[in-house]
Write a protein that holds these residues in place. Structure first.
Motif, PDB file in Angstrom:
ATOM      1  N   THR A 120      -3.735  -3.292   2.999  1.00 48.85           N
ATOM      2  CA  THR A 120      -2.622  -3.891   2.906  1.00 48.85           C
ATOM      3  C   THR A 120      -2.586  -5.600   3.126  1.00 48.85           C
ATOM      4  OG1 THR A 120      -0.303  -4.261   3.139  1.00 48.85           O
ATOM      5  CG2 THR A 120      -1.800  -3.358   4.919  1.00 48.85           C
TER       6      THR A 120
ATOM      7  N   SER B  48       0.970  -1.370   0.073  1.00 48.95           N
ATOM      8  CA  SER B  48      -0.064   0.089   0.098  1.00 48.95           C
ATOM      9  C   SER B  48       0.804   1.180  -0.124  1.00 48.95           C
ATOM     10  CB  SER B  48      -0.916  -0.054   1.046  1.00 48.95           C
ATOM     11  OG  SER B  48      -0.385  -0.291   2.440  1.00 48.95           O
TER      12      SER B  48
ATOM     13  N   ARG C 113       4.549  -8.071  -0.714  1.00 51.22           N
ATOM     14  CA  ARG C 113       4.348  -6.449  -1.157  1.00 51.22           C
ATOM     15  C   ARG C 113       3.008  -6.579  -2.071  1.00 51.22           C
ATOM     16  NH1 ARG C 113       4.909  -4.539   1.735  1.00 51.22           N
ATOM     17  NH2 ARG C 113       5.454  -2.539   0.948  1.00 51.22           N
TER      18      ARG C 113
ATOM     19  N   TYR D 115      -4.264  -1.024   9.159  1.00 52.70           N
ATOM     20  CA  TYR D 115      -4.357  -2.008  10.330  1.00 52.70           C
ATOM     21  C   TYR D 115      -5.894  -2.098  10.835  1.00 52.70           C
ATOM     22  CZ  TYR D 115       0.179  -0.655  11.007  1.00 52.70           C
ATOM     23  OH  TYR D 115       1.837  -0.419  10.373  1.00 52.70           O
TER      24      TYR D 115
ATOM     25  N   SER E  57      -0.023  -6.725   4.131  1.00 53.42           N
ATOM     26  CA  SER E  57       1.065  -6.987   4.926  1.00 53.42           C
ATOM     27  C   SER E  57       0.941  -7.243   6.463  1.00 53.42           C
ATOM     28  CB  SER E  57       1.966  -5.515   4.755  1.00 53.42           C
ATOM     29  OG  SER E  57       2.260  -5.381   3.360  1.00 53.42           O
TER      30      SER E  57
HETATM   31  N1  PMP Z   1       0.215   2.554   5.821  1.00 50.42           N
HETATM   32  C1  PMP Z   1       0.369   2.521   7.233  1.00 50.42           C
HETATM   33  C2  PMP Z   1      -0.178   3.469   7.936  1.00 50.42           C
HETATM   34  C3  PMP Z   1       1.485   1.550   7.496  1.00 50.42           C
HETATM   35  O1  PMP Z   1       1.909   1.668   8.882  1.00 50.42           O
HETATM   36  C4  PMP Z   1       1.964   0.797   6.367  1.00 50.42           C
HETATM   37  C5  PMP Z   1       3.354  -0.098   6.745  1.00 50.42           C
HETATM   38  N2  PMP Z   1       4.005   0.304   8.007  1.00 50.42           N
HETATM   39  C6  PMP Z   1       1.630   0.891   5.240  1.00 50.42           C
HETATM   40  C7  PMP Z   1       0.638   1.859   4.748  1.00 50.42           C
HETATM   41  C8  PMP Z   1       2.435   0.312   4.085  1.00 50.42           C
HETATM   42  O2  PMP Z   1       2.412  -0.993   4.080  1.00 50.42           O
HETATM   43  P1  PMP Z   1       2.701  -1.850   2.886  1.00 50.42           P
HETATM   44  O3  PMP Z   1       3.327  -0.990   1.867  1.00 50.42           O
HETATM   45  O4  PMP Z   1       3.341  -3.133   3.387  1.00 50.42           O
HETATM   46  O5  PMP Z   1       1.446  -2.431   2.434  1.00 50.42           O
END
Ligand code: PMP
Length: 353
Positions: free
Chosen positions: A215, A86, A226, A188, A217
């Motif tokens: 995300t 993201s 990713r 989150y 992740s």
């Molecule tokens: N937005 C927020 C608030 C995050 O904390 C994070 C990861 N630390 C991301 C986006 C990006 O996450 P990712 O690129 O792994 O999807």
């Protein structure tokens, strides 16, 4: 000597969380808000199957994943746009609005990548200080000017874990002009248990200038592959698709994300366990005398001020890696029960020491 853009000299550094190892070999990485669980077998199998095709380019349109997400959330496929994490989607969004004089408004402190991506895209950052560790949406609305093109609302906020509730968020969205894109960064979201916190997918539906960023992740445990996505109205989703580097989401990532949606029930059980541990960790810290803001994410925030780096060092001595922001505080991810015990013990020792 090649000539680079001047901005490269001033870019704020993105400091990724690093693992640390204690002298006795123990190592608990609580610095990147990752899932503490190993990948599920069906997800590993899907990746292994996709690996047999890696001499081919991936599907640039992420067709199966787009269909799966649209079905999962009950939205039209044209509302879904994928990216390589993201953070990449956020970068693409900034590029879609990046022209001289454009401004992006976000709370501070919030996700560390916002200022970096804004600088890279040539968009001026307007940072609005948190109030009691939470987005100050009234102040953010007041910070919107005719130059504002984009607003990030990180809910729950990284690194404080705090949330904004439906009433205040709706009031905020109602004041932002229609030609300003508001991105609800819900990295989150799956950890939220406070019923007063809105699901951004309900808020975006009748607001063409609002989009949701999510995300794979965190709750879905695919940080290493990713994959992230945006859900927004067709012009917004289309802008993300247009700014995507061709084939950005690789074949293994697409396969793993599809398999993760199929195995969602098990993944969300894991999220539930993390939420239980979150309560245990926060209660434990409160009992030790720490002030810990209520958190709806998979981490806790300790405002340590000048003691931040000393705290991080004390944790590292026990093999616990946290994410310090010098002079401000430390963010600590919720990990396995064993990792959380190690954190609680280091935190207690630090308070007594
Ligand atoms: N937005 C927020 C608030 C995050 O904390 C994070 C990861 N630390 C991301 C986006 C990006 O996450 P990712 O690129 O792994 O999807």
């Amino acid at each position: 000597m090649p000539r680079f853009r001047g901005i490269l000299d001033e870019l704020p550094a993105y400091r990724p969380g690093k693992a640390v190892v204690a002298p006795d070999g123990r190592s608990f990485k609580l610095s990147s808000n990752e899932s503490p669980y190993d990948p599920l077998p069906p997800v590993v199998e899907a990746v292994a199957a996709a690996a047999r095709e890696i001499h081919r380019y991936p599907d640039p349109a992420c067709t199966r994943l787009t269909e799966a997400l649209a079905e999962r959330y009950g939205v039209p496929q044209e509302h879904v746009a994928l990216g390589a994490g993201s953070v990449t989607v956020a970068q693409q969004l900034l590029e879609t609005v990046g022209e001289p004089g454009a401004e992006v408004v976000y709370a501070w402190r919030s996700f560390e990548a916002y200022p970096l991506l804004a600088d890279l895209a040539g968009v001026t950052s307007v940072r609005v200080p948190l109030a009691e560790e939470t987005h100050d949406l009234e102040a953010m609305a007041a910070a919107v000017t005719p130059r504002t093109r984009l607003v990030f609302v990180c809910n729950p906020n990284n690194p404080t874990g705090t949330v904004n509730r439906t009433d205040e968020l709706v009031a905020f969205l109602d004041t932002v002009p229609q030609d300003v894109l508001v991105v609800l960064d819900e990295a989150y979201h799956e950890y939220v248990r406070d019923a007063g916190v809105p699901d951004g997918l309900r808020l975006y539906a009748d607001r063409p200038n609002v989009a949701v960023l999510r995300t794979f992740s965190k709750a879905y445990g695919l940080a290493g592959l990713r994959v992230g996505y945006l859900i927004g109205h067709p012009p917004v989703a289309e802008a993300v698709r247009k700014t995507m580097v061709p084939f950005a989401v690789n074949a293994l990532a697409q396969a793993a994300a599809v398999a993760s949606l199929a195995a969602e029930e098990q993944l969300l059980e894991r999220v539930e366990a993390v939420v239980k541990e979150r309560t245990r960790v926060r209660d434990g810290l409160l009992a030790q005398g720490w002030a810990v803001p209520p958190t709806e994410a998979n981490f806790v925030w300790l405002r340590l001020g000048e003691r931040t780096m000393a705290f991080a060092e004390r944790c590292a001595a026990d093999g616990v890696a946290v994410r310090p922001f010098a002079g401000e505080g430390a963010r600590v991810s919720i990990g396995s029960p064993e990792a959380n015990d190690a954190l609680l013990s280091a935190a207690e020792d630090f308070r007594n020491g």
